[in-house]
Design a protein around this motif. Structure first.
Motif, PDB file in Angstrom:
ATOM      1  N   ASP A  51       0.841  -1.209   0.000  1.00 37.71           N
ATOM      2  CA  ASP A  51       0.000   0.000   0.000  1.00 37.71           C
ATOM      3  C   ASP A  51       0.872   1.254   0.000  1.00 37.71           C
ATOM      4  OD1 ASP A  51      -2.263  -1.598   0.139  1.00 37.71           O
ATOM      5  OD2 ASP A  51      -2.179  -1.694   2.323  1.00 37.71           O
ATOM      6  N   VAL A  52       1.601   1.453  -1.093  1.00 37.32           N
ATOM      7  CA  VAL A  52       2.504   2.609  -1.149  1.00 37.32           C
ATOM      8  C   VAL A  52       1.900   3.768  -1.915  1.00 37.32           C
ATOM      9  CG1 VAL A  52       4.559   1.176  -0.974  1.00 37.32           C
ATOM     10  CG2 VAL A  52       3.647   1.735  -3.231  1.00 37.32           C
ATOM     11  N   CYS A  53       0.865   3.551  -2.692  1.00 38.94           N
ATOM     12  CA  CYS A  53       0.293   4.608  -3.530  1.00 38.94           C
ATOM     13  C   CYS A  53      -0.688   5.454  -2.729  1.00 38.94           C
ATOM     14  CB  CYS A  53      -0.424   4.013  -4.738  1.00 38.94           C
ATOM     15  SG  CYS A  53       0.658   3.177  -5.889  1.00 38.94           S
ATOM     16  N   PRO A  54      -0.572   6.781  -2.816  1.00 37.01           N
ATOM     17  CA  PRO A  54      -1.584   7.625  -2.174  1.00 37.01           C
ATOM     18  C   PRO A  54      -2.942   7.413  -2.842  1.00 37.01           C
ATOM     19  CG  PRO A  54      -0.142   8.929  -3.598  1.00 37.01           C
ATOM     20  CD  PRO A  54       0.461   7.566  -3.519  1.00 37.01           C
ATOM     21  N   ILE A  55      -3.980   7.481  -2.054  1.00 43.03           N
ATOM     22  CA  ILE A  55      -5.331   7.299  -2.564  1.00 43.03           C
ATOM     23  C   ILE A  55      -5.862   8.642  -3.055  1.00 43.03           C
ATOM     24  CG2 ILE A  55      -7.668   6.536  -2.046  1.00 43.03           C
ATOM     25  CD1 ILE A  55      -5.553   4.332  -2.053  1.00 43.03           C
ATOM     26  N   VAL A  56      -6.124   8.711  -4.337  1.00 40.59           N
ATOM     27  CA  VAL A  56      -6.614   9.943  -4.958  1.00 40.59           C
ATOM     28  C   VAL A  56      -8.040   9.703  -5.448  1.00 40.59           C
ATOM     29  CG1 VAL A  56      -6.272  11.585  -6.833  1.00 40.59           C
ATOM     30  CG2 VAL A  56      -4.292  10.602  -5.665  1.00 40.59           C
ATOM     31  N   PRO A  57      -8.997  10.542  -5.065  1.00 42.08           N
ATOM     32  CA  PRO A  57     -10.380  10.367  -5.540  1.00 42.08           C
ATOM     33  C   PRO A  57     -10.446  10.384  -7.063  1.00 42.08           C
ATOM     34  CG  PRO A  57     -10.287  11.963  -3.749  1.00 42.08           C
ATOM     35  CD  PRO A  57      -8.872  11.670  -4.123  1.00 42.08           C
ATOM     36  N   GLY A  58     -11.241   9.494  -7.610  1.00 43.36           N
ATOM     37  CA  GLY A  58     -11.410   9.426  -9.049  1.00 43.36           C
ATOM     38  C   GLY A  58     -10.435   8.513  -9.747  1.00 43.36           C
ATOM     39  N   VAL A  59      -9.426   8.017  -9.026  1.00 42.68           N
ATOM     40  CA  VAL A  59      -8.448   7.095  -9.610  1.00 42.68           C
ATOM     41  C   VAL A  59      -8.852   5.665  -9.260  1.00 42.68           C
ATOM     42  CG1 VAL A  59      -6.034   6.353  -9.643  1.00 42.68           C
ATOM     43  CG2 VAL A  59      -6.592   8.779  -9.466  1.00 42.68           C
ATOM     44  N   ARG A  60      -8.824   4.803 -10.255  1.00 41.38           N
ATOM     45  CA  ARG A  60      -9.164   3.388 -10.058  1.00 41.38           C
ATOM     46  C   ARG A  60      -7.903   2.620  -9.688  1.00 41.38           C
ATOM     47  NH1 ARG A  60     -11.017   0.536 -15.371  1.00 41.38           N
ATOM     48  NH2 ARG A  60      -9.827  -1.384 -15.173  1.00 41.38           N
ATOM     49  N   TYR A  61      -8.004   1.774  -8.666  1.00 43.14           N
ATOM     50  CA  TYR A  61      -6.847   1.009  -8.201  1.00 43.14           C
ATOM     51  C   TYR A  61      -7.090  -0.482  -8.377  1.00 43.14           C
ATOM     52  CZ  TYR A  61      -5.285   5.338  -5.987  1.00 43.14           C
ATOM     53  OH  TYR A  61      -4.889   6.627  -5.777  1.00 43.14           O
ATOM     54  N   GLU A  62      -6.068  -1.176  -8.853  1.00 48.44           N
ATOM     55  CA  GLU A  62      -6.112  -2.630  -8.961  1.00 48.44           C
ATOM     56  C   GLU A  62      -4.776  -3.190  -8.485  1.00 48.44           C
ATOM     57  OE1 GLU A  62      -7.071  -4.131 -12.816  1.00 48.44           O
ATOM     58  OE2 GLU A  62      -8.733  -2.723 -13.148  1.00 48.44           O
ATOM     59  N   ASP A  63      -4.798  -4.423  -7.997  1.00 47.08           N
ATOM     60  CA  ASP A  63      -3.558  -5.096  -7.618  1.00 47.08           C
ATOM     61  C   ASP A  63      -3.443  -6.375  -8.432  1.00 47.08           C
ATOM     62  OD1 ASP A  63      -1.181  -5.317  -5.730  1.00 47.08           O
ATOM     63  OD2 ASP A  63      -2.178  -7.232  -5.371  1.00 47.08           O
ATOM     64  N   TRP A  64      -2.348  -6.522  -9.146  1.00 45.22           N
ATOM     65  CA  TRP A  64      -2.110  -7.716  -9.951  1.00 45.22           C
ATOM     66  C   TRP A  64      -1.107  -8.609  -9.236  1.00 45.22           C
ATOM     67  CZ3 TRP A  64      -1.362  -5.735 -15.710  1.00 45.22           C
ATOM     68  CH2 TRP A  64      -2.585  -5.207 -16.160  1.00 45.22           C
ATOM     69  N   ALA A  65      -1.541  -9.813  -8.886  1.00 41.77           N
ATOM     70  CA  ALA A  65      -0.657 -10.776  -8.222  1.00 41.77           C
ATOM     71  C   ALA A  65       0.131 -11.542  -9.280  1.00 41.77           C
ATOM     72  CB  ALA A  65      -1.472 -11.737  -7.350  1.00 41.77           C
ATOM     73  N   VAL A  66       1.220 -10.955  -9.719  1.00 45.39           N
ATOM     74  CA  VAL A  66       2.070 -11.599 -10.716  1.00 45.39           C
ATOM     75  C   VAL A  66       3.456 -11.781 -10.133  1.00 45.39           C
ATOM     76  CG1 VAL A  66       0.778 -10.675 -12.669  1.00 45.39           C
ATOM     77  CG2 VAL A  66       2.712  -9.397 -11.770  1.00 45.39           C
ATOM     78  N   GLY A  67       4.187 -12.778 -10.639  1.00 44.36           N
ATOM     79  CA  GLY A  67       5.517 -13.059 -10.142  1.00 44.36           C
ATOM     80  C   GLY A  67       6.504 -11.961 -10.482  1.00 44.36           C
TER      81      GLY A  67
END
Length: 329
Positions: free
Chosen positions: A283-299
């Motif tokens: 969780d290093v990214c600041p949360i900005v309203p209007g921005v979509r966040y996804e997490d990709w579990a890749v090697g």
């Protein structure tokens, strides 16, 4: 010694008061001791980067020229210290990282992968070192002439901040000024972006920005052909692209691959993005309203063999195709 002095001497200082507890320290020490073997580190990294989320003992036995019982012994050591858990299915046993240990394992492996990417100390360009300040000032003046809107003070501050941030990871190399120019231009462009008229923009973030985030950005550039702006950044950027990934980027980008380099994560990039994709950086990214966040579990290709890096690229490519289709429709 007075009673007050005795009480003060017996009272733990700030360092002791905030030190890790005895039981936790014993647990960590046992895990680190278990990892004091190259094959065990490789086994743990193989399980960590397996896109299935787990690895079969039959797959892990191919990591080194040892017998399967030897691999099973090392797996048992990792299991006994609470890093791995196992499940038997038919004739094979499958291993996965215990969920509440995954963040610690990923952070440990990624941190050392970053050191491996850095490799030898970069050579120092004495001429650049001697007049770096003058060159940065000249670059800032050039960009001010090309991009007057932000204002002279803002441009100068951005150029200097960009140079300082890159110097921490890239060192005083001959490429520092060229990288500073590209990074500063990107940041100034991000600040001026108009969401209403600009094409979609996506930001890929991993730890070192030396592997998966670079691959993802390159694949977006190739598939979207300018219809989507792709950025990448790292929470702890390395000095250069990982060798396995550099070869894959050359296949995707051709000569343009040489222009890619690790960059630190900035608020500018996050605020300019429509979509932020995190890839193992927490969780290093600041949360900005209007921005979509996804997490990709890749090697992490920095922890994989060349074949493993290619498999990770293919996994990312499938996800990127879906993302590009979504952003363009």
């Amino acid at each position: 010694m007075t009673a007050a002095q005795t009480a003060t001497a017996e009272r733990p200082g700030p360092a002791a008061a905030h030190a890790i507890g005895h039981d936790a320290a014993a647990s960590v020490a046992a895990m680190l001791k278990a990892l004091a073997d190259p094959l065990r580190v490789r086994i743990l990294s193989a399980v960590a980067v397996d896109p299935r989320g787990e690895s079969c003992v039959c797959d892990l036995a191919t990591l080194a020229d040892v017998t399967q019982p030897t691999v099973s012994h090392h797996l048992k050591v990792l299991k006994d210290v609470g890093v791995l858990t196992s499940q038997r299915r038919g004739t094979w046993v499958w291993y996965r990282i215990i969920p509440n240990r995954r963040a610690a394992v990923t952070a440990l492996l990624d941190s050392f992968a970053t050191l491996d990417v850095a490799g030898d100390e970069p050579a120092v360009d004495d001429a650049l070192d001697a007049d770096l300040d003058a060159r940065v000032t000249c670059l800032a003046a050039q960009l001010t002439g090309e991009l007057p809107d932000p204002g002279e003070r803002a441009v100068f501050a951005t150029v200097r901040e960009s140079c300082t941030a890159l110097a921490r990871s890239a060192g005083m190399t001959g490429a520092l000024l060229a990288r500073t120019e590209r990074f500063a231009r990107q940041r100034l462009s991000d600040r001026a972006r108009d969401r209403a008229t600009a094409p979609p923009q996506v930001l890929f973030v991993c730890v070192a920005n030396a592997g998966r985030s670079q691959l993802a950005a390159a694949l977006v550039d190739r598939l979207a052909a300018g219809r989507i702006v792709a950025r990448s950044a790292g929470s702890n950027p390395a000095a250069g692209i990982h060798p396995h990934v550099a070869a894959l980027l050359a296949e995707i980008d051709g000569d343009a691959a040489a222009q890619r380099f690790p960059k630190p994560l900035t608020d500018d990039a996050v605020r300019a993005a429509d979509v932020v994709i995190t890839m193992g950086c927490g969780d290093v990214c600041p949360i900005v309203p209007g921005v979509r966040y996804e997490d990709w579990a890749v090697g992490d290709p920095a922890l994989a063999s060349r074949d493993g890096a290619e498999a990770i690229r293919d996994d990312i490519a499938v996800r990127v195709r879906a993302l590009v289709d979504d952003l363009l429709t």
